[in-house]
Design a protein around this motif. Structure first.
Motif, short mmCIF file in Angstrom:
data_model
loop_
_atom_site.label_atom_id
_atom_site.label_comp_id
_atom_site.label_asym_id
_atom_site.label_seq_id
_atom_site.Cartn_x
_atom_site.Cartn_y
_atom_site.Cartn_z
N ASN A 90 75.84 -16.67 24.10
CA ASN A 90 75.88 -16.87 22.65
C ASN A 90 75.14 -18.13 22.24
O ASN A 90 74.54 -18.20 21.18
CB ASN A 90 77.32 -16.94 22.15
CG ASN A 90 78.00 -15.57 22.16
OD1 ASN A 90 77.33 -14.55 22.04
ND2 ASN A 90 79.30 -15.56 22.31
N LYS A 91 75.17 -19.15 23.12
CA LYS A 91 74.45 -20.38 22.81
C LYS A 91 72.96 -20.12 22.75
O LYS A 91 72.25 -20.61 21.87
CB LYS A 91 74.77 -21.43 23.89
CG LYS A 91 74.04 -22.76 23.65
CD LYS A 91 74.40 -23.78 24.72
CE LYS A 91 73.85 -23.32 26.06
NZ LYS A 91 74.03 -24.37 27.12
N LYS A 92 72.46 -19.28 23.68
CA LYS A 92 71.04 -18.95 23.68
C LYS A 92 70.68 -18.15 22.43
O LYS A 92 69.66 -18.38 21.80
CB LYS A 92 70.70 -18.14 24.94
CG LYS A 92 70.82 -18.93 26.22
CD LYS A 92 70.56 -18.07 27.44
CE LYS A 92 70.78 -18.86 28.72
NZ LYS A 92 70.57 -18.00 29.92
N LEU A 93 71.55 -17.20 22.07
CA LEU A 93 71.28 -16.40 20.87
C LEU A 93 71.27 -17.28 19.64
O LEU A 93 70.44 -17.12 18.74
CB LEU A 93 72.35 -15.30 20.73
CG LEU A 93 72.31 -14.20 21.81
CD1 LEU A 93 73.52 -13.29 21.66
CD2 LEU A 93 71.01 -13.39 21.69
N GLY A 94 72.18 -18.24 19.59
CA GLY A 94 72.23 -19.15 18.45
C GLY A 94 70.98 -20.00 18.37
O GLY A 94 70.47 -20.30 17.30
N GLY A 95 70.45 -20.41 19.53
CA GLY A 95 69.25 -21.24 19.54
C GLY A 95 68.04 -20.47 19.07
O GLY A 95 67.08 -21.03 18.55
N GLN A 96 68.01 -19.13 19.23
CA GLN A 96 66.89 -18.30 18.80
C GLN A 96 66.92 -18.05 17.30
O GLN A 96 65.95 -17.58 16.71
CB GLN A 96 66.89 -16.97 19.57
CG GLN A 96 66.66 -17.14 21.06
CD GLN A 96 66.87 -15.85 21.82
OE1 GLN A 96 67.25 -14.83 21.23
NE2 GLN A 96 66.61 -15.88 23.12
N ASN A 97 68.04 -18.32 16.67
CA ASN A 97 68.18 -18.08 15.23
C ASN A 97 67.66 -19.30 14.48
O ASN A 97 68.38 -20.28 14.30
CB ASN A 97 69.65 -17.80 14.88
CG ASN A 97 69.80 -17.40 13.42
OD1 ASN A 97 68.81 -17.29 12.68
ND2 ASN A 97 71.04 -17.19 13.02
N GLN A 111 78.79 -26.65 13.50
CA GLN A 111 80.00 -25.85 13.73
C GLN A 111 79.93 -25.10 15.06
O GLN A 111 80.91 -25.01 15.81
CB GLN A 111 80.19 -24.86 12.57
CG GLN A 111 80.57 -25.52 11.26
CD GLN A 111 80.63 -24.53 10.11
OE1 GLN A 111 80.12 -23.40 10.22
NE2 GLN A 111 81.27 -24.94 9.00
N ALA A 112 78.76 -24.57 15.41
CA ALA A 112 78.59 -23.85 16.67
C ALA A 112 78.76 -24.79 17.86
O ALA A 112 79.39 -24.44 18.87
CB ALA A 112 77.21 -23.19 16.70
N MET A 113 78.21 -26.02 17.73
CA MET A 113 78.33 -26.99 18.83
C MET A 113 79.79 -27.41 19.02
O MET A 113 80.28 -27.51 20.14
CB MET A 113 77.47 -28.21 18.52
CG MET A 113 75.96 -27.95 18.63
SD MET A 113 74.97 -29.35 18.07
CE MET A 113 75.50 -30.59 19.24
N ASP A 114 80.50 -27.63 17.91
CA ASP A 114 81.91 -28.01 18.02
C ASP A 114 82.72 -26.88 18.66
O ASP A 114 83.61 -27.13 19.51
CB ASP A 114 82.48 -28.35 16.64
CG ASP A 114 81.89 -29.64 16.07
OD1 ASP A 114 81.34 -30.42 16.87
OD2 ASP A 114 82.01 -29.84 14.84
N GLU A 164 85.75 -24.82 23.24
CA GLU A 164 86.05 -23.71 24.13
C GLU A 164 85.73 -24.07 25.58
O GLU A 164 86.49 -23.76 26.51
CB GLU A 164 85.26 -22.47 23.70
CG GLU A 164 85.76 -21.83 22.43
CD GLU A 164 87.20 -21.34 22.56
OE1 GLU A 164 87.54 -20.75 23.61
OE2 GLU A 164 88.00 -21.58 21.63
N LEU A 165 84.61 -24.72 25.82
CA LEU A 165 84.23 -25.07 27.18
C LEU A 165 85.21 -26.08 27.78
O LEU A 165 85.56 -26.01 28.97
CB LEU A 165 82.81 -25.64 27.19
CG LEU A 165 82.21 -25.91 28.59
CD1 LEU A 165 82.14 -24.62 29.39
CD2 LEU A 165 80.82 -26.54 28.46
N SER A 166 85.69 -27.02 26.96
CA SER A 166 86.68 -28.01 27.44
C SER A 166 87.95 -27.32 27.87
O SER A 166 88.55 -27.64 28.92
CB SER A 166 86.97 -29.03 26.33
OG SER A 166 85.82 -29.78 26.03
#
Length: 627
Positions: free
Chosen positions: A134-141, A151-154, A159-161
């Motif tokens: 999803n991070k890659k998809l977000g970066g392509q947008n 908001q996406a980074m937070d 979630e990763l933490s």
């Protein structure tokens, strides 16, 4: 002529017993156990229907450590006991107390939990992979605003933490469970490595003229069981009676569990020889013809207590090892890790280590730490068959190997302590516990409370400041023999605090029993050298030296105390040396031993000072050691 008659008779007897007999299992229940200091006597009862003619009744699943000479069979019914045999059945082995099954079940539960946590790790890994995608998809947008990216980074960070924190927790949990698995595997290996023992059996041959019902009671002695006297001694204060709890530390490794049995504890030792000693001639000769072993007079130093670990030849711990101070009733057994701790009764103590399947060993207790390795006993259990024959319906017939056979025709606020009864026999004392107990055959020690006494006692403090600056509280019990005590270890509690262990010396041949209750730090004692009294001077051919000491005692307790202090003067063994006391502060002097005794009464917070001063005169050309 005698030989001609004897052979047919023997042929008839063995032919008759060689015929196939009707065999039935006689199921018995263990009802009572009398535990001796070394060994135990088991009492079992059972009943069975007896067919017509001759039959063989077999009692199965007994301990392999039965003393066949001790077997007694009593029967009630219209039949005759012909013989009793005891043997070992190598086809039916002793069960290992379900220990292996329990350990396997625990191991299986741990394995299941580890699998569940590994599965959770896989889920977390997939969840992280999805976030990465999803991070890659977000970066392509490219049309995402700064707010949306923030908001996406937070969201990604949060979630990763959570994923990483849960992974760390699960991995730690898996590591702990794997450690537990390793310990269980070690225990399982120890259980599997234990020697497989056969079961004992008792065969009873009977004959009945008609079918009948028989009731049987069987008693026998077994080894690898016993008990040690233990005590808890509690003193609230020196104005209260002494509270003594009499306990039995019982263990058994007979191969058969004792389930809900009535227990008796006896101070007897049936395995010890009962033959009275005889004195032999003392042959006296010249010294040059006499050989003396100088080492036989060398004593070992008493360490006060000893602790250590018992292992086998592979270095593995041996739980349940029986450890006893030779010639006493003081002892213990090793715990699950092979460790032990024991208080010694005095100097020159010898410890005896014994366990099933290992050779017994004796060691002098010369060190406070003693680790012992026991070697396997290669002597295998051999089959023992004991038989006796009789043709009459006679009670009290004695068969081979002293087995007694009897066939009798008859138609006939505080937790409450255990209820016990003391039974005084001609040569032994038995303590009967009313509440039934279950004791597994694992060699582990079980503590059983026998009785509790509130005993009037006189309390007095003893101190030898030359050797030890602490004061020791002593309890003196008058007419102590009425309590039927045995020598044993005692845990000491003073003013609700555990203060250590001591030995209750029940072998004392005095009317008053003295029990050391340990050190009391509220009595302060100091012994210092007084320099003003120390001098040396020469008079003619002799030299005189003077020594002096000050002993200061303070009672920091809230009640008065009675204190006995000990010190000493040197005792001259040469007529050219003279020892003269100068100042003793009222001490009693034993001129033969040089022992000094002060009897003092100290009020609360009172302090006293005692002076010890003496002089020694000896030839000027000689020297003496006065320190």
């Amino acid at each position: 002529m005698k030989t001609t008659l004897l052979l047919p008779a023997l042929f008839i007897v063995f032919t008759s017993f060689g015929q196939n007999l009707k065999e039935k299992e006689l199921k018995t229940d263990l009802k009572e156990v009398t535990v001796f200091l070394d060994g135990a006597q088991l009492f079992e009862i059972g009943s069975v229907s007896i067919p017509t003619e001759k039959s063989l009744l077999r009692i199965k699943g007994l301990s392999p450590f039965i003393d066949e000479k001790s077997i007694q069979v009593k029967a009630d019914g219209d039949f005759t006991i012909l013989s009793v045999n005891h043997k070992l059945n190598y086809l039916d082995v002793v069960k290992k107390d379900h220990a292996i099954d329990s350990l396997k079940k625990i191991s299986e539960v741990l394995e299941s939990k580890i699998e569940q946590e590994n599965a959770r790790l896989s889920v977390l890994h997939e969840k992280q992979s999805l976030l990465d995608e999803n991070k890659k998809l977000g970066g392509q947008n490219a049309g995402a605003t700064i707010v949306q990216l923030k908001q996406a980074m937070d969201f990604y960070e949060a979630e990763l933490s959570r994923i990483k924190e849960e992974e760390i927790r699960i991995r730690k949990s898996i590591a702990l469970k794997k450690d537990d698995q390793a310990q269980l595997s070690k225990q399982l290996k120890e259980e599997h490595d234990r020697k497989i023992l056969p079961t004992g059996e008792i065969e009873i041959r009977v004959r009945a003229d008609k079918a009948t019902q028989g009731k049987f009671s069987v008693t026998y002695l077994v080894s690898n069981a016993g008990w040690f006297p233990k005590y808890d001694i509690r003193v609230k204060n020196i104005n209260s009676p002494l509270e003594l709890t009499y306990k039995a530390e019982v263990f058994q490794n007979t191969g058969v569990e004792w389930k809900n049995v009535k227990l008796r504890f006896s101070n007897g030792t049936p395995n010890q020889s009962g033959l009275a000693p005889e004195i032999k001639p003392w042959l006296l000769n010249y010294a040059r013809y006499t050989i003396t072993d100088k080492y036989s007079f060398m004593g070992s130093s008493n360490t006060g207590s000893v602790r250590g670990k018992v292992v086998d030849e592979n270095g593995e711990a041996i739980p349940g090892v029986n450890i006893v101070v030779k010639g006493s009733t003081i002892g213990t057994v090793t715990d699950a890790y092979g460790s032990y701790s024991l208080t010694l009764p005095g100097p020159n103590s010898t410890l005896v280590f014994s366990f099933v399947g290992y050779s017994s060993q004796e060691f002098a207790a010369t060190n406070p730490n003693m680790n012992v390795t026991l070697a396997s006993d290669v002597t295998a259990l051999q089959e023992v068959v004991v038989a006796g024959y009789t043709s009459g319906r006679v009670a009290g017939v004695t068969s081979g190997s002293n087995i007694r056979i009897r066939g009798i025709s008859s138609y006939s606020e505080k937790a409450q302590p255990l209820i016990t009864t003391f039974i005084e026999n001609q040569t032994t004392v038995e303590i009967e516990v009313k509440e039934p107990y279950s004791i597994k055959s694992d060699g582990q020690k079980l503590m059983v409370d026998l009785n509790q006494y509130d005993i009037p006692a006189d309390y007095e403090y003893y101190a030898v400041p030359k050797i030890d600056k602490d004061a020791f509280l002593m309890a003196r019990i008058v007419q102590w023999d009425q309590y039927n005590l045995l020598e044993g270890e005692a845990n000491l509690y003073f003013e609700d605090a555990y203060i250590g262990r001591s030995i209750l010396n029940a072998k004392a041949l005095t009317d008053t029993l003295s029990i050391s209750l340990g050190r009391d730090k509220n009595i302060v004692i100091a012994r210092t050298k007084a320099d003003q009294f120390n001098r040396r001077r020469a008079i003619g051919s002799n030299q005189t030296e003077t020594r002096g000491f000050k002993i200061v005692v303070k009672n920091k307790k809230s009640q008065p105390i009675k204190l006995t202090l000990f010190d000493q003067l040197p005792v001259a063994v040469n007529s050219d040396i003279n020892v003269n006391p100068l100042e003793l502060s009222g001490a009693l002097l034993d001129s033969k031993t040089g022992k000094l005794t002060w009897q003092q009464i100290l009020d609360p917070q009172q302090q006293k000072e005692l002076v010890l001063q003496y002089e020694v005169k000896y030839p000027k050309k000689e020297s003496v050691v006065l320190e």
